[in-house]
Design a protein around this motif. Sequence first.
Motif, mmCIF file in Angstrom:
data_model
loop_
_atom_site.group_PDB
_atom_site.id
_atom_site.type_symbol
_atom_site.label_atom_id
_atom_site.label_comp_id
_atom_site.label_asym_id
_atom_site.label_seq_id
_atom_site.Cartn_x
_atom_site.Cartn_y
_atom_site.Cartn_z
ATOM 1 N N UNK A 97 -1.590 -16.508 4.271
ATOM 2 C CA UNK A 97 -1.283 -16.242 5.680
ATOM 3 C C UNK A 97 -0.147 -15.243 5.765
ATOM 4 N N UNK A 98 -0.323 -14.210 6.552
ATOM 5 C CA UNK A 98 0.683 -13.162 6.651
ATOM 6 C C UNK A 98 0.429 -12.003 5.706
ATOM 7 N N UNK A 99 -0.491 -12.157 4.748
ATOM 8 C CA UNK A 99 -0.838 -11.067 3.856
ATOM 9 C C UNK A 99 -0.139 -11.126 2.516
ATOM 10 N N UNK A 100 -0.679 -10.331 1.562
ATOM 11 C CA UNK A 100 -0.043 -10.281 0.247
ATOM 12 C C UNK A 100 1.363 -9.704 0.367
ATOM 13 N N UNK A 101 2.401 -10.372 -0.127
ATOM 14 C CA UNK A 101 3.695 -9.705 -0.275
ATOM 15 C C UNK A 101 3.554 -8.624 -1.344
ATOM 16 N N UNK A 102 4.385 -7.615 -1.284
ATOM 17 C CA UNK A 102 4.246 -6.462 -2.166
ATOM 18 C C UNK A 102 5.451 -6.362 -3.103
ATOM 19 N N UNK A 103 5.180 -6.121 -4.379
ATOM 20 C CA UNK A 103 6.217 -5.791 -5.349
ATOM 21 C C UNK A 103 6.118 -4.303 -5.649
ATOM 22 N N UNK A 104 7.195 -3.561 -5.369
ATOM 23 C CA UNK A 104 7.239 -2.137 -5.677
ATOM 24 C C UNK A 104 8.021 -1.967 -6.968
#
Length: 396
Positions: A97-104
Amino acid sequence: MIRGALRARAIAAALVGVLALAGCSSSSGDAPNDDATATDGSPGRLLAEPVEFLGYPALADLTGTSVSVRYASTSGIDGSPTEVTGVVFAPKGTPPEGGWPIASIGHATTGVNSRCAPSTRIGLLGSLTTIIPFLSNGYAVTMTDYQGLGTSEVHPYLEPTTAGYNIIDAVRAAREVLPESSTDWVGYGVSQGGQAVWSANELSDDYGEGLRLLGTVSMSPATDLTGLVDEMQNGTLTTAQIAALPSILSGIAAKHPELETSDYLHGVLERRSDTFLTCVGENSALQSTLADSVVPADYAPVSPQAADRLRTWLAEYSIPKGPAPQPMFVGYGDQDQLVAPQWTIDAVRRGCAMGDVIELQVAANQGHGILNLGALPAQWLDGRAAGTPPPNNCGG
């Protein structure tokens, strides 16, 4: 907001194996094509159709999306629009929920030439060990090549503002590839990448508008290299610093074309400087042999004025430049022969004086890049995911 915390033990085992420098892999094909897919060149917009990235089976088993990208970014030197390449990966399965968090991810030094772009290599020039644990723990992952790696533009090696912009815009590019991703993101980098994500943190409030940075992890970051000039004048550069010096000068020349290499490189170091400007893993044995043969006269500045110019230019490439609005985890090895431990300690002190929230950890008896800090980095990331107050040892 990210739903749930990372599992510390699962990610820690992989994070401790991150390599600052790793061997080259065979090419997986050309960089993304130049056929524009967006007339809007605003930072982070895709400038070409994403191209399928064919990596190792271990990566394929984890990813539902795996592409190379070309996206718009900004020069930190003159503010001009630039084109940057990189990769974007998404885990298999349904996003939370809220979408994949992103690791840059900010990768460690791979070279200063266009062909040294990780996105053009099957093994990402050693960065798979960084990317896989994030994918395994529910992050979408993006990794910039940095400006000039994978494109015809000059790579301003260790110019932190450019690298910070590239890190942030890679998140925007990932969100265009993955509409199901979140605006929440974290930064993780080693060596050159450690500097890049630190800079991205400092820039995140203004340049990162529309995204929500939770924090950054910098391992063995290239912070303030002005101390190199004293070592050059004293004739005390380490072998690792000698090997890095031609690349550092190349990076400075991107901003200061008036730099005269012959003011700082002489003898074998000047004659064979091209040997040190190849992609990581190429000519490693020869580089080591040549660096061991260098004598102090080979890197002594030709005059006090030349030393002062180099010191000024290196200061422009140093961090911190300003306060970091989000918390940081900074790790360094107390036996680091490239970035002296005291340089990192002093940089953290300057950040603390600006009000930064930093957890500084030393890896005892360890050198540059490869840091075994156990579960500490993963636990720190868990805390940012869970929204708990970040640890802060700026007070002592």
